[in-house]
Motif scaffolding. Structure first.
Motif, short mmCIF file in Angstrom:
data_model
loop_
_atom_site.label_atom_id
_atom_site.label_comp_id
_atom_site.label_asym_id
_atom_site.label_seq_id
_atom_site.Cartn_x
_atom_site.Cartn_y
_atom_site.Cartn_z
N GLY A 9 -31.30 70.72 51.53
CA GLY A 9 -32.75 70.69 51.57
C GLY A 9 -33.27 70.71 52.97
N LEU A 10 -34.58 70.53 53.09
CA LEU A 10 -35.25 70.49 54.38
C LEU A 10 -35.59 69.04 54.69
N VAL A 11 -35.07 68.54 55.81
CA VAL A 11 -35.31 67.16 56.20
C VAL A 11 -35.67 67.12 57.69
N GLN A 12 -36.13 65.95 58.12
CA GLN A 12 -36.42 65.77 59.54
C GLN A 12 -35.24 65.14 60.25
N ALA A 13 -35.19 65.31 61.54
CA ALA A 13 -34.13 64.71 62.35
C ALA A 13 -34.11 63.20 62.10
N GLY A 14 -32.90 62.68 61.92
CA GLY A 14 -32.73 61.26 61.66
C GLY A 14 -32.63 60.92 60.18
N ASP A 15 -32.98 61.86 59.33
CA ASP A 15 -32.92 61.63 57.88
C ASP A 15 -31.48 61.75 57.37
N SER A 16 -31.34 61.49 56.08
CA SER A 16 -30.04 61.56 55.42
C SER A 16 -30.10 62.51 54.22
N LEU A 17 -28.96 63.06 53.89
CA LEU A 17 -28.80 63.88 52.70
C LEU A 17 -27.41 63.64 52.14
N ARG A 18 -27.27 63.80 50.83
CA ARG A 18 -25.94 63.75 50.23
C ARG A 18 -25.67 65.05 49.49
N LEU A 19 -24.64 65.73 49.93
CA LEU A 19 -24.21 66.96 49.27
C LEU A 19 -23.16 66.62 48.22
N SER A 20 -23.16 67.41 47.14
CA SER A 20 -22.18 67.23 46.09
C SER A 20 -21.44 68.54 45.86
N CYS A 21 -20.19 68.43 45.52
CA CYS A 21 -19.35 69.58 45.16
C CYS A 21 -18.71 69.24 43.83
N ALA A 22 -19.13 69.92 42.79
CA ALA A 22 -18.67 69.59 41.45
C ALA A 22 -17.94 70.76 40.81
N THR A 23 -17.07 70.43 39.88
CA THR A 23 -16.31 71.44 39.16
C THR A 23 -15.96 70.92 37.77
N SER A 24 -15.64 71.85 36.92
CA SER A 24 -15.18 71.47 35.57
C SER A 24 -13.65 71.52 35.50
N GLU A 25 -13.04 71.88 36.63
CA GLU A 25 -11.59 71.99 36.69
C GLU A 25 -10.95 70.62 36.48
N ARG A 26 -10.13 70.51 35.43
CA ARG A 26 -9.57 69.20 35.08
C ARG A 26 -8.53 68.71 36.07
N THR A 27 -7.95 69.65 36.86
CA THR A 27 -6.93 69.24 37.83
C THR A 27 -7.52 69.06 39.23
N PHE A 28 -8.83 68.94 39.32
CA PHE A 28 -9.50 68.85 40.62
C PHE A 28 -8.95 67.73 41.47
N SER A 29 -8.51 66.66 40.86
CA SER A 29 -8.00 65.52 41.62
C SER A 29 -6.74 65.85 42.38
N THR A 30 -6.11 66.96 42.07
CA THR A 30 -4.88 67.36 42.75
C THR A 30 -5.13 68.34 43.90
N TYR A 31 -6.39 68.61 44.17
CA TYR A 31 -6.75 69.53 45.25
C TYR A 31 -7.28 68.78 46.48
N ASN A 32 -6.94 69.29 47.64
CA ASN A 32 -7.62 68.88 48.85
C ASN A 32 -9.00 69.54 48.84
N ALA A 74 -13.11 60.90 38.60
CA ALA A 74 -13.53 60.79 37.20
C ALA A 74 -14.68 61.75 36.89
N LYS A 75 -15.43 62.12 37.93
CA LYS A 75 -16.54 63.06 37.76
C LYS A 75 -16.24 64.43 38.35
N ASN A 76 -15.00 64.61 38.80
CA ASN A 76 -14.62 65.90 39.41
C ASN A 76 -15.61 66.31 40.50
N THR A 77 -15.94 65.38 41.34
CA THR A 77 -16.97 65.62 42.35
C THR A 77 -16.55 65.05 43.70
N VAL A 78 -16.85 65.80 44.74
CA VAL A 78 -16.68 65.34 46.12
C VAL A 78 -18.06 65.31 46.76
N TYR A 79 -18.30 64.28 47.54
CA TYR A 79 -19.59 64.09 48.18
C TYR A 79 -19.47 64.19 49.70
#
Length: 124
Positions: A9-32, A74-79
């Protein structure tokens, strides 16, 4: 493996954001998983990585101390929690997944699967 990056998104300097990377791949926990970014007119660069085995995490010097990578298998997600954002953090951020040795985690060639990217814009 299909990856879906979100949270930019669009934020100002000093702000925070959290990005998410999600998948339905059941073996995601085995990936870097890593985050890379690409600013206009620049090469894609490494931002951060988290191995499948957890433990140590990896950061580019430019984001160390400001960004935190984590995974919730458990959510197949990296933040990517980004704090104290700077205008120079403006870029398209991509998540990537792969299986490689730890010594390769900073290299884009270590990742076979890539998300579509999410735009982060930091205004001064």
């Amino acid at each position: 493996v299909q990856l879906q990056a979100s949270g930019g998104g669009l934020v100002q300097a000093g702000d925070s954001l959290r990005l998410s990377c999600a998948t339905s791949e059941r073996t995601f926990s085995t990936y870097n998983v890593a985050w890379f970014r690409q600013a206009p007119g620049k090469e894609r660069e490494f931002v951060s990585a988290i191995p499948w085995s957890r433990g140590y995490t990896y950061y580019a010097d430019s984001v160390k101390g400001r960004f935190t990578i984590s995974r919730e298998n458990a959510k197949n997600t990296v933040y990517l929690q980004m704090s104290s954002l700077k205008p120079e953090d403006t870029a398209v951020y991509y998540c990537a997944a792969g299986r490689s040795v730890l010594s390769m985690l900073r290299a884009s060639t270590a990742y076979a699967y890539w998300g579509q990217g999410t735009q982060v814009t930091v205004s001064s």
